[in-house]
Design a protein around this motif. Structure first.
Motif, mmCIF file in Angstrom:
data_model
loop_
_atom_site.group_PDB
_atom_site.id
_atom_site.type_symbol
_atom_site.label_atom_id
_atom_site.label_comp_id
_atom_site.label_asym_id
_atom_site.label_seq_id
_atom_site.Cartn_x
_atom_site.Cartn_y
_atom_site.Cartn_z
ATOM 1 N N HIS A 1 25.635 7.106 19.519
ATOM 2 C CA HIS A 1 25.984 7.484 18.117
ATOM 3 C C HIS A 1 24.644 7.153 17.525
ATOM 4 C CE1 HIS A 1 30.245 7.633 19.064
ATOM 5 N NE2 HIS A 1 30.092 6.574 19.712
ATOM 6 N N PHE A 2 24.173 8.398 16.935
ATOM 7 C CA PHE A 2 22.740 7.985 16.192
ATOM 8 C C PHE A 2 23.187 8.293 14.569
ATOM 9 C CE2 PHE A 2 21.541 9.641 20.141
ATOM 10 C CZ PHE A 2 20.475 9.183 20.496
ATOM 11 N N ARG A 3 22.443 7.567 13.740
ATOM 12 C CA ARG A 3 22.291 7.645 12.398
ATOM 13 C C ARG A 3 20.796 7.512 11.829
ATOM 14 N NH1 ARG A 3 22.617 5.060 7.332
ATOM 15 N NH2 ARG A 3 24.410 5.827 6.182
ATOM 16 N N CYS A 4 20.652 8.486 11.196
ATOM 17 C CA CYS A 4 19.255 8.532 10.426
ATOM 18 C C CYS A 4 19.245 8.879 9.139
ATOM 19 C CB CYS A 4 18.426 9.634 11.166
ATOM 20 S SG CYS A 4 18.163 9.558 12.868
ATOM 21 N N GLU A 5 18.436 8.127 8.532
ATOM 22 C CA GLU A 5 18.412 8.132 7.061
ATOM 23 C C GLU A 5 16.866 8.063 6.382
ATOM 24 O OE1 GLU A 5 20.498 5.907 2.924
ATOM 25 O OE2 GLU A 5 20.682 5.220 5.014
ATOM 26 N N TRP A 6 16.709 9.112 5.438
ATOM 27 C CA TRP A 6 15.317 9.069 4.828
ATOM 28 C C TRP A 6 15.498 9.075 3.264
ATOM 29 C CZ3 TRP A 6 16.874 12.169 8.828
ATOM 30 C CH2 TRP A 6 16.140 12.322 9.741
ATOM 31 N N ARG A 7 14.991 7.858 2.696
ATOM 32 C CA ARG A 7 15.307 7.687 1.187
ATOM 33 C C ARG A 7 13.922 7.716 0.609
ATOM 34 N NH1 ARG A 7 17.043 3.282 4.090
ATOM 35 N NH2 ARG A 7 19.235 2.733 4.132
ATOM 36 N N GLY A 8 13.640 8.533 -0.586
ATOM 37 C CA GLY A 8 12.599 8.785 -1.328
ATOM 38 C C GLY A 8 12.057 10.181 -0.981
ATOM 39 N N LEU A 9 12.772 11.268 -0.767
ATOM 40 C CA LEU A 9 12.525 12.398 -0.769
ATOM 41 C C LEU A 9 12.277 13.434 -1.726
ATOM 42 C CD1 LEU A 9 15.072 13.446 2.302
ATOM 43 C CD2 LEU A 9 12.611 13.080 2.524
ATOM 44 N N LYS A 10 12.608 12.986 -2.694
ATOM 45 C CA LYS A 10 12.590 14.091 -3.935
ATOM 46 C C LYS A 10 11.012 14.252 -4.237
ATOM 47 C CE LYS A 10 14.896 15.303 -8.397
ATOM 48 N NZ LYS A 10 15.646 14.716 -9.332
ATOM 49 N N ARG B 1 11.617 5.104 2.440
ATOM 50 C CA ARG B 1 11.511 4.266 3.804
ATOM 51 C C ARG B 1 12.460 5.309 4.535
ATOM 52 N NH1 ARG B 1 14.155 1.373 0.414
ATOM 53 N NH2 ARG B 1 16.040 0.586 1.068
ATOM 54 N N ILE B 2 12.226 5.192 5.916
ATOM 55 C CA ILE B 2 12.955 5.894 6.967
ATOM 56 C C ILE B 2 13.688 4.760 7.823
ATOM 57 C CG2 ILE B 2 12.784 7.420 8.811
ATOM 58 C CD1 ILE B 2 10.066 8.196 7.724
ATOM 59 N N GLN B 3 14.880 5.109 7.986
ATOM 60 C CA GLN B 3 15.694 4.253 8.797
ATOM 61 C C GLN B 3 16.315 5.040 9.896
ATOM 62 O OE1 GLN B 3 18.672 1.604 6.972
ATOM 63 N NE2 GLN B 3 18.735 0.288 8.848
ATOM 64 N N LEU B 4 15.935 4.821 11.193
ATOM 65 C CA LEU B 4 16.575 5.387 12.445
ATOM 66 C C LEU B 4 17.307 4.519 13.163
ATOM 67 C CD1 LEU B 4 13.423 7.456 13.276
ATOM 68 C CD2 LEU B 4 15.093 8.083 11.713
ATOM 69 N N ALA C 1 1.027 -1.091 0.152
ATOM 70 C CA ALA C 1 0.164 0.096 0.100
ATOM 71 C C ALA C 1 0.913 1.178 0.034
ATOM 72 C CB ALA C 1 -0.904 -0.067 1.172
ATOM 73 N N ALA C 2 2.346 1.078 0.206
ATOM 74 C CA ALA C 2 3.052 2.107 0.103
ATOM 75 C C ALA C 2 4.316 1.786 -0.593
ATOM 76 C CB ALA C 2 3.487 2.455 1.566
ATOM 77 N N PRO C 3 5.183 2.721 -1.314
ATOM 78 C CA PRO C 3 6.358 2.473 -2.042
ATOM 79 C C PRO C 3 7.364 2.073 -1.324
ATOM 80 C CG PRO C 3 6.016 4.710 -2.235
ATOM 81 C CD PRO C 3 4.667 4.101 -1.447
ATOM 82 N N THR D 1 18.031 -0.362 15.498
ATOM 83 C CA THR D 1 17.624 0.126 14.208
ATOM 84 C C THR D 1 16.139 -0.232 13.987
ATOM 85 O OG1 THR D 1 18.260 0.699 11.956
ATOM 86 C CG2 THR D 1 18.253 -1.776 12.488
ATOM 87 N N ALA D 2 15.708 0.714 13.429
ATOM 88 C CA ALA D 2 13.910 0.598 13.094
ATOM 89 C C ALA D 2 13.910 1.171 12.042
ATOM 90 C CB ALA D 2 13.175 1.235 14.078
ATOM 91 N N ILE D 3 13.065 0.498 10.854
ATOM 92 C CA ILE D 3 12.887 0.809 9.485
ATOM 93 C C ILE D 3 11.387 0.862 9.299
ATOM 94 C CG2 ILE D 3 13.271 0.620 6.796
ATOM 95 C CD1 ILE D 3 15.568 -1.350 7.716
ATOM 96 N N ARG D 4 10.918 1.746 8.619
ATOM 97 C CA ARG D 4 9.436 1.877 8.201
ATOM 98 C C ARG D 4 9.344 2.707 7.142
ATOM 99 N NH1 ARG D 4 6.995 5.200 13.499
ATOM 100 N NH2 ARG D 4 6.693 2.867 14.011
ATOM 101 N N GLU D 5 8.017 2.689 6.494
ATOM 102 C CA GLU D 5 7.615 3.524 5.482
ATOM 103 C C GLU D 5 7.251 4.941 5.872
ATOM 104 O OE1 GLU D 5 3.576 2.170 6.800
ATOM 105 O OE2 GLU D 5 5.610 1.530 7.079
ATOM 106 N N PHE D 6 7.037 5.799 4.955
ATOM 107 C CA PHE D 6 6.629 7.115 5.052
ATOM 108 C C PHE D 6 4.834 6.904 5.479
ATOM 109 C CE2 PHE D 6 10.369 8.465 3.025
ATOM 110 C CZ PHE D 6 10.649 9.738 3.598
#
Length: 443
Positions: free
Chosen positions: A362-371, A221-224, A214-216, A312-317
């Motif tokens: 130490h934190f690392r956050c990544e957002w993919r699919g922003l454009k 996706r977001i990974q924190l 239901a989502a791409p 780490t946690a990964i989820r869709e927007f």
């Protein structure tokens, strides 16, 4: 919006941290004393929930009877009368899949001192009913809320009391800890965290496969992620690890209500966490939960946490899902973004407190699919900003473990600032985040 509280109603399984009750008459003194005893026991157990309107066999008791009322004020009056210190619970009404509204009392863990009964329940036929003054209660197998009678019962309570005090001490000493001088060698915590995130992301994509969702989720996706750096190598005990994760998640819920928390510990299959292994991960063995299922409409999460302090946690927007009413890839809600980051930081702060010698996180956050995404807050004044031109944003920061609780607004700002700039938003500030924080305890 998905809510982990719904699982307690739609898939009821009575556990030590969850008590189910049918519809009771809360005007009766014995019922109020019984509720106080359960609250004390659950708080001394590390926190949990009390769900009303569910019978012992797990079946719904139907709608609440006429006159039934359970509010925050109801619980406050009960805990003030019977418990010392009084336990400040939250009450939320959640609708089941059957359309029945059920109240859930969310009981926090005790703090620096355990919860003691300060007043007796009513006396019937010469016997005190419900709760006895001077007694300390704990959740025990059955499950039941029973008095503490052995030294073994006190062990985890004493440990939590010590951890509560140690967090305060760590905060006071945090000024002596450097947050800037991270090691740059190939084995440093930041490098391990990058490897950890990459291995989890690869597993996420493998599980997603070629299915239709239901989502791409494969592109957006977001990974924190975070890792706890300790003075010397440490591991949380395997036998207690699941309960530790449950306690940490429960304490996070006391500070931020996100609806569907990043590291929620499910009790029912198929989402209940289990031990897993990944030869490509820095910590080969870890606890993992996956919600990736093409039949769902929202909540395609995967999280993994190791005994050595990697998470780490990964989820869709969520903005891409049908539940939010936007087309995919067009919106990003900044309030949801800052709330999610705050939840991450709280989880790190609380989990770090479980280690004997936490130094930094130490934190690392990544957002993919922003454009192409724009800032959107439903029912609010539209943002006058341009859409994002970059597709991926990665942010990192390092913070003294003992200062996380007091510096949350600043840490969230550090983690979210680069993303805000990518979305042409200059309105994000640590002061603004701090001002918004009181509202994060409400959905």
């Amino acid at each position: 919006m998905p809510d982990e509280l719904s699982e307690l109603i739609d898939s009821p399984v009575e556990r030590l941290h969850v008590e189910y009750k049918s519809w009771l008459d809360l005007a009766q003194p014995k019922t109020r004393a019984d509720l106080a005893r359960h609250i004390a026991a659950i708080s001394n157990f590390g926190g949990g929930k009390i769900v009303f309107g569910i019978a012992d066999d797990g079946q719904s008791c139907g709608p609440a009877p006429a006159g039934f009322e359970l509010t925050h004020d109801t619980v406050v009056s009960i805990t003030k009368r019977y418990l010392d210190p009084a336990v400040h619970c939250d009450v939320r009404w959640i609708q089941s899949k059957l359309g029945v509204d059920h109240p859930i009392v969310i009981v926090p863990s005790h703090g620096a001192t355990p919860i003691c009964a300060k007043a007796n329940g009513p006396e019937l036929k010469g016997k005190i009913e419900g709760i006895v003054a001077g007694a300390y209660y704990l959740r025990k197998p059955g499950p039941e809320s029973a008095p503490i009678v052995t030294a073994a019962d006190w062990r985890d309570i004493i440990r939590r009391c010590a951890l509560h005090d140690r967090s305060t001490i760590l905060a006071a000493l945090s000024a002596a800890l450097s947050t800037e001088n991270a090691d740059t060698s190939s084995a440093n915590p930041r490098h391990l965290l990058e490897q950890w995130a990459a291995s989890a992301n690869a597993d996420y994509l493998r599980r997603a496969g070629e299915g239709e969702y239901a989502a791409p989720i494969r592109d957006c996706r977001i990974q924190l992620s975070y890792v706890v750096e300790t003075e010397s190598p440490e591991e949380q005990p395997s036998s207690q690890f699941l309960n530790i994760l449950r306690e940490v998640a429960g304490e996070v819920d006391q500070h931020v209500a996100s609806g569907w928390s990043l590291f929620y510990v499910f009790g029912a299959e198929p989402f209940a966490p289990r031990w897993d292994m990944d030869s490509s991960a820095p910590a080969e063995e870890f606890m993992q939960s996956s919600l990736i299922d093409a039949t769902r409409t929202i909540g395609f999460d995967l999280w993994r946490i190791s005994q050595t302090g990697l998470a780490t946690a990964i989820r869709e927007f969520w903005e891409d899902t049908p539940d939010f009413g936007f087309s995919p890839r067009v919106a990003l809600n900044p309030r949801m973004m800052t709330r999610m980051l705050r939840e991450l930081v709280w989880h790190a702060a609380i989990f770090a407190g479980r280690f004997a010698g936490p130094v930094r996180v130490h934190f690392r956050c990544e957002w993919r699919g922003l454009k192409g995404r724009r800032l959107v807050v439903p029912n609010a004044i539209p943002f006058r900003t341009r859409p994002a031109e970059v597709d991926t944003v990665v942010t990192e920061t390092t913070w003294a473990a003992g200062a996380l609780r007091t510096d949350i607004a600043e840490v969230v700002y550090r983690l979210g600032g680069k993303l805000a700039r990518a979305l042409d938003w200059d309105g994000l500030s640590a002061a603004g985040i701090a001002a918004e924080m009181p509202r994060w305890k409400q959905l």
